[in-house]
Design a protein around this motif. Structure first.
Motif, mmCIF file in Angstrom:
data_model
loop_
_atom_site.group_PDB
_atom_site.id
_atom_site.type_symbol
_atom_site.label_atom_id
_atom_site.label_comp_id
_atom_site.label_asym_id
_atom_site.label_seq_id
_atom_site.Cartn_x
_atom_site.Cartn_y
_atom_site.Cartn_z
ATOM 1 N N ILE A 1 -12.070 -32.075 -8.820
ATOM 2 C CA ILE A 1 -11.754 -30.840 -8.642
ATOM 3 C C ILE A 1 -12.891 -30.306 -7.962
ATOM 4 C CG2 ILE A 1 -12.243 -30.727 -10.829
ATOM 5 C CD1 ILE A 1 -11.396 -27.991 -10.820
ATOM 6 N N GLN B 1 -13.154 -28.356 -3.902
ATOM 7 C CA GLN B 1 -13.936 -26.872 -4.331
ATOM 8 C C GLN B 1 -14.818 -27.161 -3.264
ATOM 9 O OE1 GLN B 1 -12.937 -24.354 -5.084
ATOM 10 N NE2 GLN B 1 -12.944 -24.674 -7.609
ATOM 11 N N SER C 1 -15.469 -15.590 -11.665
ATOM 12 C CA SER C 1 -15.382 -15.311 -9.853
ATOM 13 C C SER C 1 -14.609 -13.425 -9.416
ATOM 14 C CB SER C 1 -13.578 -15.695 -9.056
ATOM 15 O OG SER C 1 -12.537 -15.035 -10.531
ATOM 16 N N GLU D 1 -7.637 -16.022 -14.540
ATOM 17 C CA GLU D 1 -8.793 -15.948 -12.926
ATOM 18 C C GLU D 1 -8.713 -14.656 -12.760
ATOM 19 O OE1 GLU D 1 -10.813 -18.645 -12.179
ATOM 20 O OE2 GLU D 1 -10.196 -19.577 -13.313
ATOM 21 N N GLY D 2 -9.855 -13.962 -11.901
ATOM 22 C CA GLY D 2 -9.944 -12.462 -11.741
ATOM 23 C C GLY D 2 -10.350 -12.900 -9.635
ATOM 24 N N TYR D 3 -10.413 -11.786 -9.174
ATOM 25 C CA TYR D 3 -10.507 -11.281 -8.415
ATOM 26 C C TYR D 3 -11.048 -9.376 -8.129
ATOM 27 C CZ TYR D 3 -6.281 -9.501 -6.695
ATOM 28 O OH TYR D 3 -4.844 -9.353 -5.997
ATOM 29 N N ASN E 1 -8.875 -19.362 -2.552
ATOM 30 C CA ASN E 1 -8.957 -20.985 -3.181
ATOM 31 C C ASN E 1 -10.005 -21.183 -4.255
ATOM 32 O OD1 ASN E 1 -7.193 -22.183 -1.190
ATOM 33 N ND2 ASN E 1 -8.938 -21.233 0.675
ATOM 34 N N ALA E 2 -11.250 -20.728 -4.501
ATOM 35 C CA ALA E 2 -11.971 -21.105 -5.225
ATOM 36 C C ALA E 2 -11.014 -21.516 -6.290
ATOM 37 C CB ALA E 2 -13.161 -20.150 -5.625
ATOM 38 N N GLN E 3 -10.363 -19.899 -7.119
ATOM 39 C CA GLN E 3 -10.014 -19.496 -8.523
ATOM 40 C C GLN E 3 -8.375 -20.279 -8.594
ATOM 41 O OE1 GLN E 3 -10.945 -17.002 -6.080
ATOM 42 N NE2 GLN E 3 -10.556 -16.146 -6.809
ATOM 43 N N THR F 1 -7.871 -23.681 -7.134
ATOM 44 C CA THR F 1 -7.990 -24.952 -7.209
ATOM 45 C C THR F 1 -8.266 -24.944 -8.464
ATOM 46 O OG1 THR F 1 -9.493 -24.663 -4.675
ATOM 47 C CG2 THR F 1 -9.805 -26.129 -6.318
ATOM 48 N N SER F 2 -9.381 -23.865 -9.263
ATOM 49 C CA SER F 2 -9.224 -24.561 -11.227
ATOM 50 C C SER F 2 -8.032 -24.031 -11.588
ATOM 51 C CB SER F 2 -10.163 -23.021 -11.377
ATOM 52 O OG SER F 2 -11.581 -23.076 -10.432
#
Lengths: 296, 380
Positions: free
Chosen positions: A2, A6, A265, B200-202, B210-212, B214-215
Motif C-alpha cells: 500500500i 501511495q 485526509s 475516509e473524508g475529503y 487516490n490516497a483515500q 488506495t486506503s
C-alpha cells in the motif's frame, strides 16, 4: 504494498504540481511577478479541450494543439493588456492586477459555461500498468515524462540560448539590459508565452487525469503550485520540480495517515499551507533558491 | 460621482416600488411564495428547484387554476444565505402569500423553518434533506427523503440484496448532507453486522481521491458508499476503477447525474437510491417532455422535487379553498396544513403522503448504472 501504491499516487499528483510550478517560477524568475492568473489559464485550457472534443467533436490531437495554442495566446494577451502598462508601477500593483485577472477569468468562465462542471473523455488513453497489485495509471507516467522534458527544455532555453541570455539579463537589470540593445518588451512577452505554453500543456495533462473542467479549478491548483514553487525556491527551475513533487507526496501521505479510525485526509490542504508559512519564516529562499544581495 | 450614486439609488427605489405594486395581484388570484438561492455558490440547486416548481404552477394555471383562481408565484433570491432567507421569508409574509415553497439548501431552510413556526405558515421544502427542518412546527413539510432514511436504505440494500459483509465510505466532510447520509449508513451497517473498514473524508473542491481510495482498497472492503453530489461521485468512480477497485459503489440521490461525469465502462456494479431518475415510465416521460419543452434540458432530481413540492403545497391550498375560508386567515393556514398532512399526491418522485410528521412516506427506488445509464432496479 500500500505504501508503494501511495508513492505512485504522490508521483502522479506531484508531477501535475511540478508542471504548474515551473510556469510560476519561470515568470517570477524573470520579471519578479507572481502571476496569480497562471492557474486560471490552465482552467481556460481545460475548457478549450472540452469544447474541442465534446462540442466540436474534433478529436484529441486538435484538442491538445488548440489548448496549448490558445493558452499561449491568452498569456501574451494578458501580459500586454494587464501587466505591460504597469511596468514602472510598484510591484504590489502588479500583484493585485494579477489577482484581478484571475477573478476575471474565473467569473467569465462561469458566465459562459455555467457553474456545473464539464466532463470530458480522456484525451489519450493507454492501458494502465499493473505490476502485481500495484496500479500505475499510464497517464501519470506520461505526465511525469512531460514534466521532466519540460524542465530540461526550460533549463536549456534559459542557460544555452540567446533568448535565454536576454531573459537572464532582463531579470538582472531591466534598464541595463535595454541599454545593451535587448528588447525588454519582446523578452517579457516571450517569457509569458513560454509560461502560458506550460500552462497549456498542464491543462491537457490535468484534463486527461481528472477529466473535468470547472470555473474554479485553477484557483486551488494555482495556490498549491505556488506553495511548490516557494518550497523549491521561487525563481529556480529545478526547485519548482522538487517542490512540486514534495507537495504531491506530502498531500498523499497526509491523506493516507490514520489516527485510530479517523484518517487525516481533510487536513491535507492545511498541512500544505502550513508548509508555505514555515518556509517563508524559516528559509524564504526555499530549497534551491539562493540569496541575491541587494545592490545599493 | 455622488450625484450619479443618488440617481442610481432613486432609480432603484422607483423600480422597487413598481415591483411592489405589480405584485399586488387581483382578487381572483392566490399568492404563493418561492424562496430559493438563484445566484451565488448554490444557485444551480435553487434554479433547478424553482424551474420544476414553476412548471407545475404553469400547468395548474393552464388547467384553470384552483376553483377558477390562478396561482401567482412571488419568487425571492436568498443567495444561499440564512439571514437573507429569513429576511425574504418576512418579505413574503408581508406580500400576503398563503404558503411557501422553500427553502432549498439545509442551513437556510433550518433558519426559515424556525421563523415560520410563529406565523404557522404552510411551507414545503423540495430538497432540504436535514431531518431537523421539520422538527420545529407542524407547518413544515419535506418533499424529499431525508438523509438518515437514504443512508439506512443503502446499508440495508447492500447487506440484504448484494450480500455485502464489509464496506467503506468516502464523503465530503464539509457538507451536512454527506455527513448525515454517512452517519446513518455506518449506524445501520452496525445493526446489520456489516463491517465498516474505513471512513475516509475529503474537503470541498478536492479532485484527487487516490490516497483515500488506495486506503479503502487496501482495507479489502467489498463496497464503497459514496454519499456526495454527482460531480465528485463521477471523479471518485473513475479513480476507484483506475486503481483497480472492482466491487460495488453505492450512492444516494445526489447521484442523479453521475453517469454524465465518468465513462460508462466504469459504472458496473454502481447503485444509488433516489426518488427520481429518468427511467422509462409513462408518468416520468410525460414530466420530462414537459420540462424539456420549457427549459431545453433534461430534468434531474432537484427539478422533479421542485415540481412535487409545488404539487404538495397546491394540494393543501385546494383543501382550504374548497372550505371557502378567507385567504390569509389563521383558519385558512391551518386548513392548508391539514390538507397537506391528510392528502395523498401522485408526484413524479412517487406517491407522497405524510404520516403525522413533515417527512414524506414514499417509496424509494434503487437505480442501477450497470449499463452506463440509469435504469430502474427495484423498489425498496
Amino acid at each position: 504494498m500500500i505504501f508503494f501504491q501511495q508513492l505512485l499516487n504522490g508521483l502522479q499528483l506531484g508531477s501535475i504540481y511540478a508542471l504548474v510550478a515551473l510556469g510560476y517560477t519561470m515568470v517570477y524568475g524573470i520579471i519578479l511577478l507572481l502571476n496569480f492568473a497562471h492557474g486560471d489559464i490552465i482552467m481556460v485550457g481545460a475548457y478549450v479541450s472540452w469544447a474541442v472534443m465534446t462540442r466540436l467533436q474534433l478529436g484529441p490531437v486538435t484538442a491538445v494543439f488548440a489548448s496549448i495554442l490558445l493558452c499561449t495566446l491568452l498569456g501574451v494577451i494578458i501580459e500586454k493588456v494587464a501587466y505591460a502598462p504597469l511596468r514602472s508601477a510598484p510591484r504590489l500593483s502588479l500583484l493585485i492586477t494579477a489577482i484581478g485577472v484571475s477573478y476575471f477569468l474565473e467569473n467569465g468562465a462561469q458566465l459562459i459555461f455555467g457553474a456545473d462542471g464539464k466532463n470530458m473523455t480522456a484525451i489519450f488513453s493507454i492501458p494502465n500498468l499493473t505490476i502485481g497489485s500495484l496500479t500505475l495509471s499510464s497517464t501519470a507516467l506520461v505526465t511525469l515524462a512531460v514534466t521532466i522534458l519540460a524542465m530540461m527544455g526550460l533549463l536549456v532555453l534559459v542557460h544555452k540560448t540567446k533568448m535565454g541570455k536576454a531573459m537572464r539579463a532582463v531579470s538582472e537589470d531591466m534598464g541595463a539590459a535595454q541599454l545593451m540593445g535587448i528588447s525588454v518588451n519582446a523578452t517579457i512577452s516571450f517569457t509569458f508565452a513560454i509560461g502560458s505554453l506550460l500552462a497549456g500543456i498542464g491543462s491537457v495533462l490535468y484534463s486527461n487525469i481528472y477529466q473535468m473542467a470547472t470555473p474554479t479549478m485553477g484557483s486551488m491548483l494555482g495556490l498549491k503550485a505556488f506553495v511548490a514553487a516557494v518550497l523549491g525556491g521561487i525563481g529556480s527551475i529545478p526547485g519548482a520540480m522538487i517542490g512540486g513533487f514534495a507537495v504531491g507526496f506530502i498531500e498523499i501521505f497526509v491523506s493516507a495517515i490514520k489516527i485510530g479510525q479517523q484518517s487525516l485526509s481533510v487536513w491535507r490542504d492545511a498541512v500544505v499551507f502550513a508548509i508555505l508559512i514555515i518556509v517563508l519564516v524559516v528559509k524564504p529562499t526555499g530549497i534551491m533558491g539562493h540569496k541575491v544581495r541587494e545592490k545599493v | 460621482m455622488k450625484k450619479l450614486f443618488a440617481l442610481l439609488l432613486a432609480v432603484t427605489m422607483a423600480l422597487a416600488i413598481t415591483a411592489c405594486s405589480s405584485s399586488g395581484g387581483s382578487e381572483d388570484s392566490i399568492k404563493i411564495g418561492l424562496l430559493a438561492p438563484l445566484t451565488g455558490e448554490v444557485a444551480q440547486y435553487g434554479l433547478s428547484v424553482s424551474s420544476g416548481a414553476e412548471l407545475y404552477i404553469k400547468e395548474i394555471n393552464e388547467a384553470g387554476g384552483i376553483n377558477g383562481k390562478t396561482i401567482e408565484v412571488i419568487k425571492y433570491d436568498e443567495q444561499g444565505d440564512a439571514t437573507e432567507a429569513v429576511n425574504n421569508y418576512y418579505r413574503l409574509v408581508d406580500d400576503g402569500v398563503v404558503g411557501i415553497i422553500g427553502d432549498v439548501t439545509s442551513a437556510p431552510t433550518v433558519a426559515v423553518a424556525q421563523a415560520s413556526v410563529e406565523d404557522n405558515m404552510p411551507m414545503v421544502t423540495a430538497s432540504a434533506t436535514d431531518p431537523s427542518v421539520i422538527s420545529y412546527g407542524s407547518n413544515f413539510f419535506q418533499a424529499c427523503l431525508n438523509e438518515p432514511y437514504q443512508g439506512t436504505t443503502m446499508a440495508s440494500f447492500a447487506a440484504n440484496e448484494l450480500g455485502v459483509t464489509s464496506a467503506a465510505t468516502i464523503y465530503n466532510t464539509g457538507d451536512d448532507y454527506s455527513i448525515g447520509c454517512n452517519d446513518a449508513f455506518v449506524e445501520q451497517c452496525g445493526e446489520l453486522g456489516v463491517q465498516v473498514l474505513a471512513q475516509e473524508g475529503y474537503a470541498d473542491g478536492d479532485v484527487d481521491f487516490n490516497a483515500q481510495l488506495t486506503s479503502i482498497i487496501a482495507s479489502g472492503a467489498q463496497a464503497i458508499f459514496c454519499p456526495n453530489y454527482y460531480q465528485d461521485d463521477g471523479m471518485i468512480v473513475t479513480q476507484a476503477r483506475t486503481l483497480g477497485f472492482t466491487g460495488y459503489i453505492l450512492g444516494v440521490d445526489g447521484w442523479t447525474n453521475t453517469h454524465e461525469y465518468t465513462d460508462p465502462e466504469n459504472l458496473y456494479d454502481c447503485y444509488f437510491c433516489t426518488s427520481f431518475a429518468i427511467i422509462d415510465d409513462e408518468k416520468i416521460n410525460e414530466f420530462a417532455e414537459a420540462y424539456r419543452a420549457e427549459n431545453d434540458k433534461d430534468p434531474g432530481n432537484f427539478e422533479a422535487l421542485g415540481y412535487d413540492a409545488a404539487m404538495v403545497l397546491i394540494n393543501g391550498i385546494k383543501a382550504a379553498e374548497d372550505a371557502g375560508l378567507e385567504a390569509g386567515s389563521d383558519e385558512y393556514k391551518q386548513a392548508v396544513i391539514d390538507g397537506i398532512a391528510n392528502g395523498v399526491v401522485e408526484g413524479v418522485t412517487g406517491e407522497i403522503s405524510y404520516d403525522g410528521t413533515g417527512a414524506p412516506t414514499k417509496s424509494i427506488m434503487i437505480v442501477s448504472l450497470d449499463s452506463g445509464s440509469p435504469e430502474f432496479y427495484m423498489n425498496y
